[in-house]
Every structure is written in structure tokens, then in C-alpha cells.
Design a protein around this motif. Structure first.
Motif, mmCIF file in Angstrom:
data_model
loop_
_atom_site.group_PDB
_atom_site.id
_atom_site.type_symbol
_atom_site.label_atom_id
_atom_site.label_comp_id
_atom_site.label_asym_id
_atom_site.label_seq_id
_atom_site.Cartn_x
_atom_site.Cartn_y
_atom_site.Cartn_z
ATOM 1 N N ALA A 151 14.867 3.402 -40.293
ATOM 2 C CA ALA A 151 16.016 2.712 -40.849
ATOM 3 C C ALA A 151 17.201 2.828 -40.275
ATOM 4 C CB ALA A 151 15.705 3.342 -42.441
ATOM 5 N N TRP A 152 17.941 3.752 -40.100
ATOM 6 C CA TRP A 152 19.229 4.070 -39.091
ATOM 7 C C TRP A 152 19.469 3.901 -37.582
ATOM 8 C CZ3 TRP A 152 22.522 3.777 -43.089
ATOM 9 C CH2 TRP A 152 22.776 4.294 -44.249
ATOM 10 N N ARG A 153 18.537 2.926 -37.112
ATOM 11 C CA ARG A 153 18.254 3.140 -35.862
ATOM 12 C C ARG A 153 18.633 4.082 -34.501
ATOM 13 N NH1 ARG A 153 21.782 -2.125 -36.192
ATOM 14 N NH2 ARG A 153 22.399 -1.354 -33.262
ATOM 15 N N ILE A 154 17.760 5.209 -35.148
ATOM 16 C CA ILE A 154 18.269 6.863 -34.122
ATOM 17 C C ILE A 154 16.881 6.700 -33.567
ATOM 18 C CG2 ILE A 154 20.015 7.201 -35.517
ATOM 19 C CD1 ILE A 154 19.194 9.840 -36.623
ATOM 20 N N ARG A 155 17.163 8.188 -32.486
ATOM 21 C CA ARG A 155 15.636 8.556 -31.739
ATOM 22 C C ARG A 155 16.026 9.359 -31.363
ATOM 23 N NH1 ARG A 155 13.755 3.472 -28.974
ATOM 24 N NH2 ARG A 155 12.420 3.657 -30.791
ATOM 25 N N ILE A 156 15.011 9.936 -30.951
ATOM 26 C CA ILE A 156 14.989 11.727 -30.402
ATOM 27 C C ILE A 156 14.592 11.206 -29.275
ATOM 28 C CG2 ILE A 156 14.204 13.927 -30.253
ATOM 29 C CD1 ILE A 156 15.830 12.908 -32.661
ATOM 30 N N VAL A 157 15.086 11.958 -28.530
ATOM 31 C CA VAL A 157 14.851 11.392 -26.660
ATOM 32 C C VAL A 157 14.743 12.378 -26.357
ATOM 33 C CG1 VAL A 157 15.089 9.259 -26.493
ATOM 34 C CG2 VAL A 157 16.821 10.571 -26.059
ATOM 35 N N ALA A 158 13.872 12.966 -25.074
ATOM 36 C CA ALA A 158 14.475 14.189 -24.209
ATOM 37 C C ALA A 158 15.874 14.212 -23.585
ATOM 38 C CB ALA A 158 12.951 14.492 -23.199
#
Length: 147
Positions: free
Chosen positions: A82-89
Motif C-alpha cells: 500500500a505504501w510502495r516500500i519493499r525489503i531487499v538484501a
């Protein structure tokens, strides 16, 4: 560290607030299943210690599964979408499940220590919280609307 823009703290907190809705549904279903396993024979005013401990463990496990699966399969929970964020390495790409599990484990004290682990985003130059540092991950903004 990825070249993507780090997500600001307020978006992370908004996503966490959104994630309370699917978590609440999962917690209710889990509590119902635990009650069903006890054949509905639990005095809710004075539950046995074993029942209470098992229920707490089940709720924690369901929460861990929700976050770890979301972070390893697409990098986003429902709230993060919904807030256009992502977890990445930190090195880029998807976060492997052992590091996602570590991230979840460190996020609990990050939150319960009066949110200090999350507030660390305000002083870290890459906006990383304690759990990001521990898991070598980053919470980044998603550039396009097609997440």
C-alpha cells in the motif's frame, strides 16, 4: 547498500499499521484453532498456564510466518504494498529466509524497546533500523506503481 531510495520512517510505520489488519485476522483464526484443539473447554477468565503459553507461541509463530514469507517472496507485506516500500538484501535482490527470520526476531525488541530500534532510522544515514542492520537488509521505496 542498494541504490534505491531508503523508505522514510513514517511510511514504515504506516505500513506496519496497515499490517495489523491481516495480522488481526490471522490471530483470530489461530486463537480459534487453538481453542478448537482444547475442545472449547477453557475458562477465558482463568486459562491454564499451558494453554496461555501455547496460544502466545502460536500467535508469535503465525506473525513470524506472515512477515518472513512476505519479505522472502516479493519483499512486501500487504501494508508495504500500500505504501510502495519493499525489503531487499543489502547487496540487492531478495532477502533469504534465514535473514528474514533474523530481521523479524530483532524487529520485536526494536518495537518493544519504546520503538528505539525503529527510531534508529532517523540517525542512520541509510535510514536502517536495528533489524535492518542485523539482517543486512534495507527498506526501500518502490519506484513504480506496479508493485
Amino acid at each position: 547498500m542498494p541504490t534505491a531510495t531508503p523508505a522514510p520512517l513514517h511510511l514504515r510505520l504506516f505500513a506496519l499499521a496497515y499490517d495489523l489488519f491481516p495480522l488481526a485476522a490471522l490471530w483470530m483464526a489461530t486463537a480459534g484453532l487453538v481453542l478448537l484443539a482444547a475442545h472449547g473447554d477453557v475458562d477465558v477468565a482463568h486459562p491454564p498456564a499451558g494453554y496461555r503459553l501455547f496460544l502466545q507461541f502460536a500467535l508469535l509463530a503465525v506473525s513470524a510466518v506472515y512477515f518472513v514469507l512476505s519479505w522472502t517472496r516479493g519483499g512486501q507485506t500487504i501494508g508495504m504494498r500500500a505504501w510502495r516500500i519493499r525489503i531487499v538484501a543489502a547487496e540487492g535482490g531478495a532477502l533469504p529466509w534465514p535473514r528474514a527470520l533474523l530481521r523479524f526476531g530483532v524487529a520485536l525488541p526494536s518495537l518493544t524497546a519504546f520503538g528505539l530500534g525503529f527510531l534508529w532510522c532517523l540517525v542512520d544515514r541509510d535510514r536502517r533500523a536495528w533489524h535492518d542492520l542485523a539482517a543486512r537488509s534495507a527498506c526501500v521505496r518502490v519506484a513504480n506503481a506496479n508493485v
